[in-house]
Write an enzyme that holds these catalytic residues in place. Sequence first.
Site, PDB file in Angstrom:
ATOM      1  N   CYS A   1      41.349  37.294  41.672  1.00 20.48           N
ATOM      2  CA  CYS A   1      40.461  36.149  41.438  1.00 20.48           C
ATOM      3  C   CYS A   1      40.034  36.137  39.978  1.00 20.48           C
ATOM      4  O   CYS A   1      39.642  35.101  39.455  1.00 20.48           O
ATOM      5  CB  CYS A   1      39.274  36.178  42.385  1.00 20.48           C
ATOM      6  SG  CYS A   1      38.378  37.696  42.320  1.00 20.48           S
TER       7      CYS A   1
ATOM      8  N   GLU B   1      32.513  34.734  47.370  1.00 17.46           N
ATOM      9  CA  GLU B   1      33.187  35.157  46.145  1.00 17.46           C
ATOM     10  C   GLU B   1      34.567  34.510  46.207  1.00 17.46           C
ATOM     11  O   GLU B   1      35.470  35.014  46.849  1.00 17.46           O
ATOM     12  CB  GLU B   1      33.248  36.684  46.109  1.00 17.46           C
ATOM     13  CG  GLU B   1      33.390  37.249  44.725  1.00 17.46           C
ATOM     14  CD  GLU B   1      34.838  37.510  44.418  1.00 17.46           C
ATOM     15  OE1 GLU B   1      35.431  36.651  43.718  1.00 17.46           O
ATOM     16  OE2 GLU B   1      35.367  38.525  44.856  1.00 17.46           O
TER      17      GLU B   1
HETATM   18  C1  UN1 Z   1      39.273  40.053  43.275  1.00 14.12           C
HETATM   19  O1  UN1 Z   1      40.282  39.706  42.688  1.00 14.12           O
HETATM   20  O2  UN1 Z   1      38.929  39.505  44.364  1.00 14.12           O
HETATM   21  O3  UN1 Z   1      37.313  42.579  38.185  1.00 14.12           O
HETATM   22  C2  UN1 Z   1      38.410  41.170  42.822  1.00 14.12           C
HETATM   23  C3  UN1 Z   1      38.380  42.817  38.782  1.00 14.12           C
HETATM   24  C4  UN1 Z   1      38.367  43.738  39.981  1.00 14.12           C
HETATM   25  C5  UN1 Z   1      37.976  42.999  41.212  1.00 14.12           C
HETATM   26  C6  UN1 Z   1      38.782  41.774  41.498  1.00 14.12           C
HETATM   27  N1  UN1 Z   1      37.453  44.814  39.732  1.00 14.12           N
HETATM   28  O4  UN1 Z   1      39.454  42.354  38.417  1.00 14.12           O
END
Ligand code: UN1
Length: 514
Positions: free
Chosen positions: A295, A261
Amino acid sequence: MSMTVLERLGLDRHPRVVTGQGVKHGVAGQVVVTNPATGRPIAAVILDDERTRESVVAESCEAFRAWREVPAPARGQVVRAIGDEFRRHKEALGELISLEVGKIRQEGLGEVQETIDIADYAVGLSRTLSGPVLQSERPRHRLYEQWLPLGPIGVISAFNFPNAVWAWNAMIAAVCGDVVIWKPSLLAPLTAIASNAIAERVSAEMGHPGVFRLLIGTDTQIAESLVEDRRLPLISATGSCRMGRRVGEVVARRLGRSLLELGGNNAVIVHSDADLDLAARSILFGAVGTAGQRCTTTRRLIAHESVAAEITRRLAEAYGKVAIGDPLNEGTLVGPLITPAAVETFLAAIRRARDEGGEVVAGGERASGLPTEIAGGNFVRPAIVRAPSSNRLPIALEETFAPILYVFTYRTLDEALAMHNGVDQGLASGIFTDSLAASETFLSVTGSGSDCGLAYVNLGTSGAEIGGAFGGEKDTGGGRESGSDSWKAYMRRQTVAVNHGKQLALAQGIRFGE
Ligand code: UN1
């Protein structure tokens, strides 16, 4: 205040945490954890080395053999109790996350809630893990699939979700019958110690020690050897594309499985008929929330030419008012970046954007005029950069892990989609429109719309619920974590055929020596 949180979570008494006068820079085998909002140390953490790594992996293999014998619904009861314990510690853990990685209080709490949610989800899953019964072509044969525990799982997590991303993996893996070895980011080891201690204590108290283990160390000493270790059938890694490519290669070489991921370069399309109020509020959260360090952060805005000026104006106005400061203060919306180096990366990207013809219409510099307590923090003013009319802005094709929103303009939806999909990553995406045709084009089942793992209509790119499968395509790595059928990554599939007759019946109608 920092002592209070450490005390509330028992970290001040933890054998691998050094506090107070004992915290010194440059001590071999230790890492100093710095508060990104002040630049001051919070504590030091004692690192693992090759010896402790080997014993943790060996003990995990042992623990796995016991844990997999526990019926899945009983494993679910352990996870339920862990979820309850996270509920009890939500405030303190949320605050620790704010302290250690600079998330604002609401987001620190939200992250712990995400852990509680995935625990709840995993409890339900513990009674529904199942495989299909298939139709056999042979008489008196039964054909079905069953899913079996996989083994000790290696989890590598990033600083920006120091609690929830581990939980997505660990809670699901645990009900699947796996044990977990977690290698957290060296930028957020305290949250990891506190979180893992909760899970391991609850599990041990219920008679199952060793299900949740932690290894804290450098990439070269700890991560590399975990990734190479054939005893770990799955490595689940969250972080940069560069890191993920390395994990993917090394795990593939030993024919292990990886669940990746990685980065995103997420865009939102704002169509001509979009509700601009809704779009502006959603984009603000997606672009400046977590100081642009998710992310899923919204990094690109692709706006129809009829609304581009207006949405940019509204956003620039909102950016001008956004409260930057101590993440634990009520009302703060933007906390610090994680390190001084991240500030430099942000400033360098802004310089490059200008060189490439981008126009900075909001922010883009260090935040000044902050109270003295946080004057040493890594604060910046979130930026909006308008691309030149050619829409050529190469820096926008890269993921800069900081709050920079690049704005592009389009005429036709095809043009917008080409721009949208024209980056290496494919994590989260959104379109704002009331037009059925536009949203269905974006979501087309032919795959000609958004090329991302997450596609949203009238929603920003960040803030997924745990119930869906989370992850993305292309350089994002292809992995899926969290909800839906992501659990399948943590189990191995066995296709079973049972002949309950007295005849040999060969598949494909083969007759052999009759
Ligand atoms: C991440 O930034 O690694 O959808 C995860 C989202 C959060 C998870 C982010 N529930 O922004």
